[in-house]
Motif scaffolding. Sequence first.
Motif, PDB file in Angstrom:
ATOM      1  N   VAL A 128       1.080  24.371  -5.039  1.00 49.86           N
ATOM      2  CA  VAL A 128       1.208  23.998  -6.447  1.00 49.86           C
ATOM      3  C   VAL A 128      -0.086  24.360  -7.163  1.00 49.86           C
ATOM      4  O   VAL A 128      -1.172  23.976  -6.710  1.00 49.86           O
ATOM      5  N   PRO A 129      -0.015  25.097  -8.282  1.00 49.16           N
ATOM      6  CA  PRO A 129      -1.244  25.450  -9.010  1.00 49.16           C
ATOM      7  C   PRO A 129      -2.016  24.201  -9.440  1.00 49.16           C
ATOM      8  O   PRO A 129      -1.451  23.264 -10.026  1.00 49.16           O
ATOM      9  N   ALA A 130      -3.319  24.188  -9.142  1.00 50.54           N
ATOM     10  CA  ALA A 130      -4.141  23.026  -9.472  1.00 50.54           C
ATOM     11  C   ALA A 130      -4.299  22.844 -10.972  1.00 50.54           C
ATOM     12  O   ALA A 130      -4.696  21.770 -11.434  1.00 50.54           O
ATOM     13  N   GLY A 131      -3.974  23.876 -11.765  1.00 50.30           N
ATOM     14  CA  GLY A 131      -4.042  23.752 -13.212  1.00 50.30           C
ATOM     15  C   GLY A 131      -3.141  22.669 -13.769  1.00 50.30           C
ATOM     16  O   GLY A 131      -3.359  22.191 -14.897  1.00 50.30           O
ATOM     17  N   LEU A 132      -2.138  22.258 -13.015  1.00 50.78           N
ATOM     18  CA  LEU A 132      -1.262  21.175 -13.460  1.00 50.78           C
ATOM     19  C   LEU A 132      -2.008  19.846 -13.569  1.00 50.78           C
ATOM     20  O   LEU A 132      -1.503  18.895 -14.165  1.00 50.78           O
ATOM     21  N   LEU A 133      -3.205  19.773 -13.001  1.00 49.61           N
ATOM     22  CA  LEU A 133      -3.993  18.544 -13.053  1.00 49.61           C
ATOM     23  C   LEU A 133      -4.953  18.518 -14.230  1.00 49.61           C
ATOM     24  O   LEU A 133      -5.786  17.617 -14.332  1.00 49.61           O
ATOM     25  N   GLY A 134      -4.839  19.480 -15.136  1.00 47.72           N
ATOM     26  CA  GLY A 134      -5.807  19.629 -16.210  1.00 47.72           C
ATOM     27  C   GLY A 134      -5.937  18.429 -17.125  1.00 47.72           C
ATOM     28  O   GLY A 134      -7.013  18.195 -17.702  1.00 47.72           O
ATOM     29  N   ASP A 135      -4.897  17.639 -17.298  1.00 46.14           N
ATOM     30  CA  ASP A 135      -4.931  16.496 -18.214  1.00 46.14           C
ATOM     31  C   ASP A 135      -5.141  15.167 -17.507  1.00 46.14           C
ATOM     32  O   ASP A 135      -5.008  14.097 -18.126  1.00 46.14           O
ATOM     33  N   VAL A 136      -5.484  15.207 -16.226  1.00 48.66           N
ATOM     34  CA  VAL A 136      -5.718  13.968 -15.480  1.00 48.66           C
ATOM     35  C   VAL A 136      -6.985  13.288 -16.003  1.00 48.66           C
ATOM     36  O   VAL A 136      -8.015  13.935 -16.225  1.00 48.66           O
ATOM     37  N   SER A 137      -6.919  11.976 -16.180  1.00 53.73           N
ATOM     38  CA  SER A 137      -8.082  11.196 -16.606  1.00 53.73           C
ATOM     39  C   SER A 137      -8.868  10.727 -15.388  1.00 53.73           C
ATOM     40  O   SER A 137      -8.297  10.125 -14.466  1.00 53.73           O
ATOM     41  N   SER A 138     -10.166  10.991 -15.393  1.00 53.85           N
ATOM     42  CA  SER A 138     -10.998  10.588 -14.262  1.00 53.85           C
ATOM     43  C   SER A 138     -11.206   9.084 -14.220  1.00 53.85           C
ATOM     44  O   SER A 138     -11.691   8.550 -13.204  1.00 53.85           O
ATOM     45  N   THR A 139     -10.850   8.379 -15.299  1.00 52.78           N
ATOM     46  CA  THR A 139     -10.985   6.912 -15.307  1.00 52.78           C
ATOM     47  C   THR A 139      -9.636   6.214 -15.191  1.00 52.78           C
ATOM     48  O   THR A 139      -9.567   4.981 -15.260  1.00 52.78           O
ATOM     49  N   GLY A 140      -8.566   6.982 -15.002  1.00 56.50           N
ATOM     50  CA  GLY A 140      -7.238   6.407 -14.892  1.00 56.50           C
ATOM     51  C   GLY A 140      -6.887   6.015 -13.475  1.00 56.50           C
ATOM     52  O   GLY A 140      -7.717   6.022 -12.559  1.00 56.50           O
ATOM     53  N   GLY A 141      -5.618   5.698 -13.293  1.00 47.87           N
ATOM     54  CA  GLY A 141      -5.143   5.284 -11.990  1.00 47.87           C
ATOM     55  C   GLY A 141      -4.752   6.459 -11.128  1.00 47.87           C
ATOM     56  O   GLY A 141      -5.007   7.616 -11.464  1.00 47.87           O
ATOM     57  N   PRO A 142      -4.135   6.180  -9.979  1.00 47.93           N
ATOM     58  CA  PRO A 142      -3.715   7.249  -9.077  1.00 47.93           C
ATOM     59  C   PRO A 142      -2.786   8.254  -9.761  1.00 47.93           C
ATOM     60  O   PRO A 142      -2.023   7.888 -10.666  1.00 47.93           O
ATOM     61  N   VAL A 143      -2.851   9.491  -9.296  1.00 47.48           N
ATOM     62  CA  VAL A 143      -2.041  10.583  -9.851  1.00 47.48           C
ATOM     63  C   VAL A 143      -0.904  10.867  -8.873  1.00 47.48           C
ATOM     64  O   VAL A 143      -1.150  11.156  -7.705  1.00 47.48           O
ATOM     65  N   HIS A 144       0.325  10.793  -9.378  1.00 51.75           N
ATOM     66  CA  HIS A 144       1.503  11.005  -8.518  1.00 51.75           C
ATOM     67  C   HIS A 144       2.060  12.399  -8.750  1.00 51.75           C
ATOM     68  O   HIS A 144       2.306  12.804  -9.892  1.00 51.75           O
ATOM     69  N   ILE A 145       2.265  13.123  -7.649  1.00 57.54           N
ATOM     70  CA  ILE A 145       2.824  14.474  -7.706  1.00 57.54           C
ATOM     71  C   ILE A 145       4.184  14.431  -7.022  1.00 57.54           C
ATOM     72  O   ILE A 145       4.293  14.041  -5.852  1.00 57.54           O
ATOM     73  N   GLY A 146       5.211  14.808  -7.767  1.00 57.92           N
ATOM     74  CA  GLY A 146       6.558  14.739  -7.209  1.00 57.92           C
ATOM     75  C   GLY A 146       7.447  15.796  -7.821  1.00 57.92           C
ATOM     76  O   GLY A 146       6.986  16.770  -8.427  1.00 57.92           O
ATOM     77  N   LEU A 147       8.749  15.617  -7.649  1.00 54.49           N
ATOM     78  CA  LEU A 147       9.749  16.519  -8.215  1.00 54.49           C
ATOM     79  C   LEU A 147      10.625  15.743  -9.166  1.00 54.49           C
ATOM     80  O   LEU A 147      10.954  14.581  -8.927  1.00 54.49           O
ATOM     81  N   ARG A 148      11.008  16.402 -10.264  1.00 58.87           N
ATOM     82  CA  ARG A 148      11.891  15.736 -11.219  1.00 58.87           C
ATOM     83  C   ARG A 148      13.265  15.564 -10.623  1.00 58.87           C
ATOM     84  O   ARG A 148      13.798  16.515 -10.047  1.00 58.87           O
TER      85      ARG A 148
END
Length: 417
Positions: free
Chosen positions: A397-417
């Motif tokens: 998965v291209p790491a560019g999909l994480l571009g809007d992740v907040s470094s002060t937010g909670g865990p980031v979930h990667i899944g399928l729609r």
Amino acid sequence: MTHQPPLTTPDVLIIGGGPAGLTAASELAGRQACRVLVVDREQDAGGIPRHSDHTGYGLRDLRRVMSGPAYARHLVRQATGAGAEIRTRTMVTGWADEHTVDVTSPDGRYRIRPRVIVLATGARERPRTARRIPGDRPHGVYTTGQLQNLVHLHHQPVGKRAVIVGGELVSWSAAVTLREAGCTPALMVSQYPKAESYAAFNAAGRTVLRVPVATRTRVTRVIGKGRCQAVEIEHLDTGRRRTVACDTVVFTGDWIPDHELARSAGIILDEGTLGPLTDTALRTSRPGVFAAGNLLHPVDTADVAALDGRHVARQVVHHLNGEDRPAEGVRLIADAPFRWVAPQILRPNDPAPARGRLLLWTDEFVRFPEVTVRQDGRTLARRTLAWPAAPGRVFRVPAGLLGDVSSTGGPVHIGLR
């Protein structure tokens, strides 16, 4: 007075002489002009490619294709040519302290205390015992690694008719080895609706190697006193069982990282991969200890592991130069049908992961996967990728999909729609 073992103090110790470890050694010894020591428990360095005597190695890292043994020799020459020292038949037996390891080798027992450690111990296939398959305990039952070691390194015969358990890339490698040894692969068994390998490999395997594939099928029993005589298989949807005559069984895939050294150090392991938990710079939870290769993503191709070695070398240089000051990060979590994601921590100002890709493992086949990235209940990104998510091989998965992740937010979930 207690006698202390002799002490060796390189700048970088790389544990594991496979593609990841050797490539990291080449990069570090060549660019950093520091003392790099590689230790490997085997007779020769090179990792799994040493005894995988078929073509297909080196495409992504070397931009050419060669056989496994030639690829292993090339990586060894590259590392030693850059100035790295390689010690084989050298086993790291434990930790004397957080940055010192105990070693046993033909030269005796000693300790190594480097400035940085890179764990590159790789992965192994689960044997029949770990898969809890009942039945007899006859001769003629192997993993792919055992089979290739026996055939290509020791030139020993195997049987005449084999069943291959698993449909991954390595399963077709086992089929090639069996053919070369004069053993007919009579059947390949996969629990999935289609063999896990790429369609091109499956088609070539059926037409060139003439190996039939039984999908949605598992082995329920191994039969044989002394030598294997047959296996019993079951269709998962109908429950129908039948016996397949064979004198050889090869259990392929179902990988687990060689994580014992990391675990004994108290390094945090990821629950999905069972390898060390790492960030995109490939740091582990212990400062000054990095990890790379199939120890982290069991299992990807040798050239991808080698590129991991190239990536980790750059991060080790930053650490040696005192530039490594990691910030707090957020966890990346794989949601079903994904089993794991690697790496698992995203920190601000860190590099993108190796090759700009996140690596995931799926338990379901999805031909047109729409990947979603969510944080704190919001969908940050959604993209349909052109390649399928398929069991038995890494999904990128291209790491560019994480571009809007907040470094002060909670865990980031990667899944399928």
